[in-house]
Motif scaffolding. Structure first.
Motif, mmCIF file in Angstrom:
data_model
loop_
_atom_site.group_PDB
_atom_site.id
_atom_site.type_symbol
_atom_site.label_atom_id
_atom_site.label_comp_id
_atom_site.label_asym_id
_atom_site.label_seq_id
_atom_site.Cartn_x
_atom_site.Cartn_y
_atom_site.Cartn_z
ATOM 1 N N SER A 1 0.586 3.796 -3.163
ATOM 2 C CA SER A 1 0.205 5.192 -2.926
ATOM 3 C C SER A 1 1.205 6.150 -3.544
ATOM 4 C CB SER A 1 0.078 5.451 -1.419
ATOM 5 O OG SER A 1 -0.954 4.657 -0.863
ATOM 6 N N ARG A 2 2.492 5.795 -3.475
ATOM 7 C CA ARG A 2 3.523 6.654 -4.065
ATOM 8 C C ARG A 2 3.490 6.617 -5.587
ATOM 9 N NH1 ARG A 2 7.451 5.041 0.259
ATOM 10 N NH2 ARG A 2 8.140 3.385 -1.127
ATOM 11 N N LEU B 1 0.824 -1.214 0.000
ATOM 12 C CA LEU B 1 0.000 0.000 0.000
ATOM 13 C C LEU B 1 0.858 1.265 0.000
ATOM 14 C CD1 LEU B 1 -2.897 0.991 -0.003
ATOM 15 C CD2 LEU B 1 -2.882 0.862 2.501
ATOM 16 N N GLU C 1 -13.319 0.155 6.632
ATOM 17 C CA GLU C 1 -12.508 0.344 5.437
ATOM 18 C C GLU C 1 -13.316 0.081 4.170
ATOM 19 O OE1 GLU C 1 -8.411 0.907 3.784
ATOM 20 O OE2 GLU C 1 -9.961 1.887 4.974
ATOM 21 N N THR D 1 -15.986 5.989 -1.828
ATOM 22 C CA THR D 1 -15.040 6.677 -2.712
ATOM 23 C C THR D 1 -15.199 6.192 -4.148
ATOM 24 O OG1 THR D 1 -13.464 6.891 -0.886
ATOM 25 C CG2 THR D 1 -12.600 7.179 -3.112
ATOM 26 N N GLY E 1 -0.900 6.995 -6.549
ATOM 27 C CA GLY E 1 -1.683 7.995 -5.837
ATOM 28 C C GLY E 1 -2.767 7.350 -4.992
ATOM 29 N N ALA E 2 -3.162 8.014 -3.915
ATOM 30 C CA ALA E 2 -4.116 7.447 -2.970
ATOM 31 C C ALA E 2 -5.499 7.236 -3.576
ATOM 32 C CB ALA E 2 -4.227 8.352 -1.746
ATOM 33 N N GLY E 3 -5.881 8.058 -4.570
ATOM 34 C CA GLY E 3 -7.215 7.962 -5.142
ATOM 35 C C GLY E 3 -7.328 7.074 -6.357
ATOM 36 N N HIS E 4 -6.222 6.479 -6.805
ATOM 37 C CA HIS E 4 -6.248 5.614 -7.987
ATOM 38 C C HIS E 4 -7.003 4.327 -7.663
ATOM 39 C CE1 HIS E 4 -4.817 3.161 -11.363
ATOM 40 N NE2 HIS E 4 -4.457 4.296 -11.943
ATOM 41 N N ARG F 1 -6.688 -1.569 -0.919
ATOM 42 C CA ARG F 1 -7.286 -1.340 0.397
ATOM 43 C C ARG F 1 -8.473 -2.268 0.631
ATOM 44 N NH1 ARG F 1 -8.514 4.923 1.104
ATOM 45 N NH2 ARG F 1 -9.518 4.066 2.982
ATOM 46 N N THR G 1 -4.961 1.490 -6.082
ATOM 47 C CA THR G 1 -4.668 1.684 -4.663
ATOM 48 C C THR G 1 -5.900 1.393 -3.823
ATOM 49 O OG1 THR G 1 -3.090 3.411 -5.280
ATOM 50 C CG2 THR G 1 -3.745 3.299 -2.966
ATOM 51 N N LEU G 2 -7.041 1.859 -4.290
ATOM 52 C CA LEU G 2 -8.288 1.606 -3.561
ATOM 53 C C LEU G 2 -8.635 0.115 -3.552
ATOM 54 C CD1 LEU G 2 -10.348 4.620 -4.930
ATOM 55 C CD2 LEU G 2 -9.576 4.314 -2.561
#
Length: 262
Positions: A71-72, A67, A104, A111, A75-78, A85, A81-82
Motif C-alpha cells: 500500500s505504501r 499489504l 473482500e 474495484t 498505493g491502495a488502488g494499484h 488482497r 495491491t488489489l
C-alpha cells in the motif's frame, strides 16, 4: 524478477518447491530495507508459498505484513495491491472465515471491474473465483454457479483462470446434486489443464481428479470415484503436503466412500 533478490525464491515457487521458496523469500525480504520493492515482492512469494503448503494462518499473517508495504509503495488502488488482497482473502476460506473472504473478494472484484487494462480484467476474474469458493463453502451453491458463469462469460481466454473458474462451477453443480453437469464441467477443466504449459499446471495438481471424483460418487459410480479420489489425494499430498485443503478434501471424500460402503 531475474537477477533480483527474489529470483531464487520465485524459481523455487514455480518449480513447486514451496517450503524452500518460502524460506528463500523470507530471507530475501528480511535482508532488504524497509519499503523496498523487492522486499515487498519477496513477502508476496513467501505468502503464496505458505498457502501452497496448506499453512493458511501463516500465509495470512505474511499477507498482512506485505499489504502494509504494498500500500505504501504502490498505493491502495494499484492492481498489485488489489491482487494481494484477493490472494489473502482466498486463504481466509481455508481457515473457515468464509464471510470475510466473500466480502473482500466482492470488494476487490467490483474495484477491478471499474479499472482498465488486462491486469484489472484478470484480477476481477481472480476475485470472482475467490467469491465462488467462499459461496460454495457456505453451501450457497446456486449463487456460486451464477458468479462462476458470469465470470467465465467475461473471461473467454482458455487459460489457468478459466480452469479454476470451471472447477468452481463444477463444485457448485455438485453441491446442487447436478452431478452429470458437474462431470461435464470437470472434463472440460481437464482439457484446459492438459493444454496448459507444464510450468502452469503445478498449483492445480489433483483438482480435476477431485472434482470428477465428487461427481462420479454422486452418480454412484463409486469404483471410478474411488480411483480418482485416491489419485487426487496422492497428487495433493506429494505436491502440497497433508495440510493443504485439497489433500484434506480428498481424504474426507474417501472416508465418505468408506462410510457409504459399510
Amino acid at each position: 524478477m531475474t537477477g533480483t533478490p527474489v529470483d531464487e525464491a520465485k524459481a523455487l515457487y514455480d518449480a513447486g518447491r514451496y517450503a524452500e521458496a518460502e524460506a528463500a523469500a523470507l530471507a530475501a525480504a528480511r535482508s532488504r530495507p524497509r519499503d523496498d520493492q523487492y522486499g515487498a515482492m519477496a513477502l508476496n512469494i513467501a505468502a503464496l508459498a505458505a498457502g501452497a503448503q496448506g499453512h493458511s494462518a501463516e500465509a495470512v499473517a505474511t499477507y498482512d505484513e506485505a499489504l502494509v508495504v504494498f500500500s505504501r509503495i504502490f498505493g491502495a488502488g494499484h492492481w498489485l495491491t488489489l491482487k494481494l488482497r484477493s490472494d489473502r482473502a482466498q486463504q481466509l476460506t481455508a481457515l473457515g472465515r468464509h464471510t470475510e473472504c466473500e466480502a473482500e473478494c466482492t470488494t476487490v472484484a467490483a474495484t477491478a471491474a471499474r479499472g482498465a487494462g488486462p491486469e484489472m480484467a484478470r484480477l476481477a476474474a481472480a476475485a470472482r473465483n475467490g467469491l465462488v469458493f467462499a459461496l460454495n463453502a457456505q453451501g450457497r451453491h446456486q449463487e456460486a454457479e451464477t458468479v462462476a458463469r458470469e465470470a467465465l462469460a467475461s473471461h473467454t481466454v482458455r487459460d489457468r483462470m478459466s480452469l479454476v473458474l470451471r472447477l468452481g462451477l463444477a463444485r457448485a453443480l455438485n453441491g446442487q446434486a447436478r452431478h452429470e453437469e458437474a462431470l461435464g464441467e470437470a472434463r472440460g477443466a481437464e482439457e484446459l489443464y492438459r493444454a496448459l504449459p507444464e510450468a502452469e499446471r503445478h498449483p492445480d495438481q489433483g483438482a480435476v481428479e477431485l472434482a470428477s471424483a465428487n461427481a462420479l460418487f454422486g452418480l454412484q459410480r463409486t469404483d471410478e470415484a474411488r480411483q480418482l479420489a485416491t489419485a487426487a489425494q496422492e497428487l495433493c499430498v506429494s505436491s502440497f503436503g497433508p495440510e493443504h485443503r485439497r489433500s484434506v478434501e480428498a481424504r474426507e471424500l474417501l472416508e465418505r466412500m468408506d462410510g457409504a460402503g459399510s
